[in-house]
Write a protein that holds these residues in place. Structure first.
Motif, PDB file in Angstrom:
ATOM      1  N   THR A 160       0.855  -1.186   0.000  1.00 50.78           N
ATOM      2  CA  THR A 160       0.000   0.000   0.000  1.00 50.78           C
ATOM      3  C   THR A 160       0.890   1.236   0.000  1.00 50.78           C
ATOM      4  O   THR A 160       1.712   1.416   0.910  1.00 50.78           O
ATOM      5  CB  THR A 160      -0.925   0.035   1.226  1.00 50.78           C
ATOM      6  OG1 THR A 160      -1.734  -1.146   1.245  1.00 50.78           O
ATOM      7  CG2 THR A 160      -1.824   1.255   1.177  1.00 50.78           C
ATOM      8  N   TYR A 161       0.739   2.047  -1.018  1.00 49.74           N
ATOM      9  CA  TYR A 161       1.512   3.281  -1.149  1.00 49.74           C
ATOM     10  C   TYR A 161       0.622   4.440  -0.732  1.00 49.74           C
ATOM     11  O   TYR A 161      -0.492   4.602  -1.255  1.00 49.74           O
ATOM     12  CB  TYR A 161       1.987   3.461  -2.588  1.00 49.74           C
ATOM     13  CG  TYR A 161       2.849   4.684  -2.807  1.00 49.74           C
ATOM     14  CD1 TYR A 161       4.213   4.672  -2.476  1.00 49.74           C
ATOM     15  CD2 TYR A 161       2.314   5.848  -3.351  1.00 49.74           C
ATOM     16  CE1 TYR A 161       5.010   5.788  -2.686  1.00 49.74           C
ATOM     17  CE2 TYR A 161       3.099   6.968  -3.564  1.00 49.74           C
ATOM     18  CZ  TYR A 161       4.446   6.929  -3.229  1.00 49.74           C
ATOM     19  OH  TYR A 161       5.236   8.041  -3.426  1.00 49.74           O
ATOM     20  N   LEU A 162       1.062   5.235   0.228  1.00 53.36           N
ATOM     21  CA  LEU A 162       0.277   6.329   0.789  1.00 53.36           C
ATOM     22  C   LEU A 162       0.871   7.678   0.404  1.00 53.36           C
ATOM     23  O   LEU A 162       2.100   7.853   0.425  1.00 53.36           O
ATOM     24  CB  LEU A 162       0.228   6.238   2.317  1.00 53.36           C
ATOM     25  CG  LEU A 162      -0.367   4.966   2.935  1.00 53.36           C
ATOM     26  CD1 LEU A 162      -0.189   4.982   4.447  1.00 53.36           C
ATOM     27  CD2 LEU A 162      -1.840   4.829   2.566  1.00 53.36           C
ATOM     28  N   VAL A 163      -0.006   8.614   0.081  1.00 56.35           N
ATOM     29  CA  VAL A 163       0.396   9.994  -0.172  1.00 56.35           C
ATOM     30  C   VAL A 163      -0.475  10.895   0.696  1.00 56.35           C
ATOM     31  O   VAL A 163      -1.705  10.742   0.730  1.00 56.35           O
ATOM     32  CB  VAL A 163       0.228  10.365  -1.659  1.00 56.35           C
ATOM     33  CG1 VAL A 163       0.451  11.859  -1.866  1.00 56.35           C
ATOM     34  CG2 VAL A 163       1.202   9.578  -2.519  1.00 56.35           C
ATOM     35  N   PHE A 164       0.177  11.843   1.413  1.00 54.03           N
ATOM     36  CA  PHE A 164      -0.518  12.738   2.336  1.00 54.03           C
ATOM     37  C   PHE A 164      -0.574  14.143   1.737  1.00 54.03           C
ATOM     38  O   PHE A 164       0.399  14.615   1.128  1.00 54.03           O
ATOM     39  CB  PHE A 164       0.208  12.776   3.682  1.00 54.03           C
ATOM     40  CG  PHE A 164       0.448  11.412   4.271  1.00 54.03           C
ATOM     41  CD1 PHE A 164      -0.546  10.757   4.966  1.00 54.03           C
ATOM     42  CD2 PHE A 164       1.676  10.777   4.100  1.00 54.03           C
ATOM     43  CE1 PHE A 164      -0.326   9.492   5.504  1.00 54.03           C
ATOM     44  CE2 PHE A 164       1.913   9.519   4.627  1.00 54.03           C
ATOM     45  CZ  PHE A 164       0.900   8.871   5.325  1.00 54.03           C
TER      46      PHE A 164
END
Length: 715
Positions: A156-160
């Motif tokens: 899972t790749y997360l971007v904030f």
């Protein structure tokens, strides 16, 4: 009002037995599926008192205002359904404990979250993941979660949307995680998540390809548009507001089953633990074939035959990778649960309706392997056992006598032999194999499997008039009780239902079953008795033994799939009006627009797809026969977009709650004398016209001496 606005994902969130539905946010056949994570142990999601987070692939997110919660692993909040918004395309809720507004929406392989904090200076986000996983903060605005679930790699790749910093880590018995402090300007933090079963680079690519540059509202609107397009393939006119809500919610549930996990031309297969090229076709997993072959797959096929052929090719690929056709295909591989070889029905039903864009020869090879080399035992995968060899020699699975100890080691201790159910269900599957064998010119196979398709006759006991268990020596099991025989769930002999239901489980040869039961009049009497037969000395005792038999009308149980086709069997008698009457009764009693509105386990859309077909006014009693039985529609007009500019239309003149009986019918203006239509007429864009009235026309559609298919060659 648009179709998508009728959908209420909270319908069915209180179950009648094992599990309830969830307010799932996804796209049709999407890879990512989102629903709030509620109180562990409370299976009825509507009744759960707290939310523990929101899924993000192999991780989960939980916003908080506390920079150092005492126990991040148990971080949760109370919530109120009156402050909740649930749709197919987005979910929103107020986390009451800290006043945080949480929302989520989805694309195919990615998700978009929005959190509003009342106190921006204390904005934090707990990110959890499996205990064997890890989170790497790649920058102040991105992170990667890696974990293994059921032996499948997850990324899972997360971007904030705002910078975050790691301020702590936590661990529990099952999960681990970290606490992030967010620079949430004006109290707003958005998180985007891309998922992959291949690697972290692909997870990032999935996210970038779907959500880069999109605001939360843009992602939400795109998901809403996709759902509206999918749901509006069926447009209904008339009916009540509640009926339209149930209908479109049921259609939404029917379009979730089987998820495409292909990622930019590649997919990870749990069947050989390898990454494969998918080409231009998807790779579809997550299916409950015992439940879904009956009406969910035929419904999806009618609406989107190209996708259905890709699904069948996915089954073929699974066979190539594992050596057998799966029963319940999931991301991690097959779960060999329930009974039967029902992928045979899925495959042949598509073939006979003219949809053949899959490797037919390989599919037939796979069907035959399952039928001849793999054990028939329920909930078991492996080679043939002595029970299978008995079946091959004598034509039925032998049952144990009462008190007899199980000696076959391969039999599952809880699920038991299910001897009658296994025999009957495989007889139907063998009929499907026989038909495809004939089409492909394998005439020896055709003769062999047609003989096996008649094995249901081996278990019909003329003395009691029921499908009954026989022991290995050929004798009927003594003192067999058709109502209570078989132990918990009837599993010694049946699968979750009793002999009253399974005695009608001969979808492929209803004419032969009618003959066994003494002819159409006797058959009709047996159907009448099914809907009125009571529970003996106590309904309490009956439900204690058959907890899966929900949605009861007499011994008929709408809440379990083996019963689905039975109300339509009156169409094979002199009284098809009784089909119309029973269907209206079932839809009115057992489907409502409430959290308790689905009367059995949904099983990936099985219960819902039955309602969609029945509310439209027709139903596929026997997948593998290119025809549908006519029932009693709820709507004045139903238009089904079939692609290529073709529309199948059902017009029910004068239909109402009272006017439930078909007075006359015509297909494309040609009067129908039988209560069924051909698939080819519907798929060509035909118009079925039904004249409805409040009293039955007992002359219309009655089966004559020549039988119900007298004028429908190859139906």
């Amino acid at each position: 009002m648009l179709a998508v606005d009728y959908v209420n994902p909270l319908i069915g969130t209180i179950g009648h037995l094992l599990t309830s539905t969830s307010p799932t946010v996804t796209l049709p056949h999407g890879m990512i599926k989102l629903a709030p994570i509620t109180t562990p142990g409370i299976k009825d999601t509507y009744l759960a008192d707290r939310i523990f987070g929101f899924p993000a692939g192999c991780g989960f997110l939980m916003p908080t205002q506390d920079t150092a919660p005492a126990d991040p692993a148990s971080l949760s909040s109370q919530y109120d359904h009156d402050l909740e918004q649930a749709t197919p395309y987005a979910y929103g809720v107020l986390l009451e404990d800290e006043g945080i507004e949480a929302e989520m929406t989805a694309a195919r392989r990615s998700a978009h979250y929005r959190f509003r904090y009342p106190n921006p200076s204390a904005a934090c986000l707990s990110v959890g993941f499996p205990a064997n996983g890890s989170l790497t903060l790649l920058s102040e605005r991105s992170a990667l979660i890696q974990a293994t679930l059921h032996d499948v790699p997850h990324f899972t790749y997360l971007v904030f949307s705002q910078p975050v910093e790691r301020i702590g880590d936590w661990r529990s018995e099952r999960d681990a995680g970290c606490m992030l402090r967010a620079a949430a300007k004006e109290g707003l933090l958005e998180v985007r998540a891309g998922i992959s079963y291949i690697d972290g680079v692909q997870a990032q690519a999935n996210l970038s390809g779907e959500l880069e540059g999109r605001s939360f509202e843009q992602t939400k609107q795109a998901a809403r548009d996709i759902w509206q397009d999918a749901l509006s393939r069926i447009e209904v006119t008339g009916g009540s507001e509640e009926q339209r809500a149930i209908f479109y919610t049921s259609l939404y549930r029917s379009l979730i089953n089987m998820s495409d996990i292909a990622e930019d031309g590649r997919y990870y297969s749990g069947y050989d633990r390898q990454i494969h090229e998918s080409g231009e076709r998807g790779f579809y997993v997550t299916d409950n074939i015992w439940d879904t072959y009956r009406c969910l797959h035929p419904l999806q096929q009618l609406l989107d035959p190209e996708r259905k052929q890709d699904m069948i090719q996915s089954y073929v690929r699974m066979y190539e990778q594992s050596g057998w056709l799966p029963q319940f295909p999931f991301v991690q591989g097959d779960l060999p649960v329930m009974t039967g070889n029902h992928s045979a029905a899925l495959i042949y039903d598509a073939y006979v309706k003219g949809y053949r864009n899959f490797d037919v020869a390989k599919a037939y090879e796979a069907m035959k392997v399952n039928a001849t080399e793999i054990t028939m035992l329920p909930w078991v995968h492996g080679p043939l056992t002595e029970l299978d060899r008995h079946y091959l020699e004598h034509g039925y699975v032998p049952a144990l006598r009462p008190g007899e100890t199980e000696w076959v080691a391969e039999v599952d201790g809880f699920e038991r032999r299910q001897s009658v159910a296994v025999t009957l269900e495989h007889a139907y599957d063998d009929w499907c194999i026989a038909q495809l064998a004939r089409e492909l010119g394998h005439m020896d196979d055709y003769a062999y499997f047609m003989r096996r398709s008649q094995n249901y006759r081996k278990l019909y006991n003329e003395a009691n008039g029921f499908m009954s268990p026989r022991s290995a020596d050929g004798e009927w099991v003594e003192s067999f009780d058709p109502k209570y025989g078989g132990g918990l769930g009837g599993r010694d002999y049946f699968s979750e239902c009793n002999a009253w239901i399974y005695s009608f489980h001969v979808q492929h040869d209803i004419e032969g079953l009618i003959e066994l039961m003494g002819g159409p009049a006797k058959f009709e009497e047996r159907l009448d008795a099914l809907f009125t037969e009571q529970y003996g000395d106590s309904k309490y005792r009956f439900l204690g033994q058959f907890p899966d038999a929900t949605g009861l009308i007499g011994q008929y149980c709408q809440g379990n799939e083996p019963a689905f086709h039975i109300p339509y069997l009156y169409n094979y008698t002199a009284s098809p009006w009784k089909t119309q009457r029973r269907l209206r009764e079932i839809m009115k009693l057992w489907y409502q627009a409430t959290p308790t509105g689905i009367c059995g386990d949904e099983d990936n859309g099985a219960m819902s797809s039955w309602y969609v077909f029945s509310a439209m006014g027709f139903y596929p009693v026997c997948p593998g026969k290119a025809s549908y039985e006519i029932g009693s529609p709820l709507f004045e007009r139903t238009e089904i977009a079939l692609g290529g500019g073709r529309t199948f239309t059902i017009v029910a003149e004068g239909v109402s709650e009272r006017n439930k009986y078909v007075q006359a019918a015509a297909m494309n203006g040609v009067p129908l004398t039988e209560p069924r239509i051909r698939h080819e007429d519907a798929a060509a864009g035909g118009v079925l016209t039904l004249k409805m009235g409040d009293r039955p026309n007992k002359a219309w559609g009655a089966a004559g001496e020549a039988g119900p298919y007298a004028s429908m060659d190859n139906a």
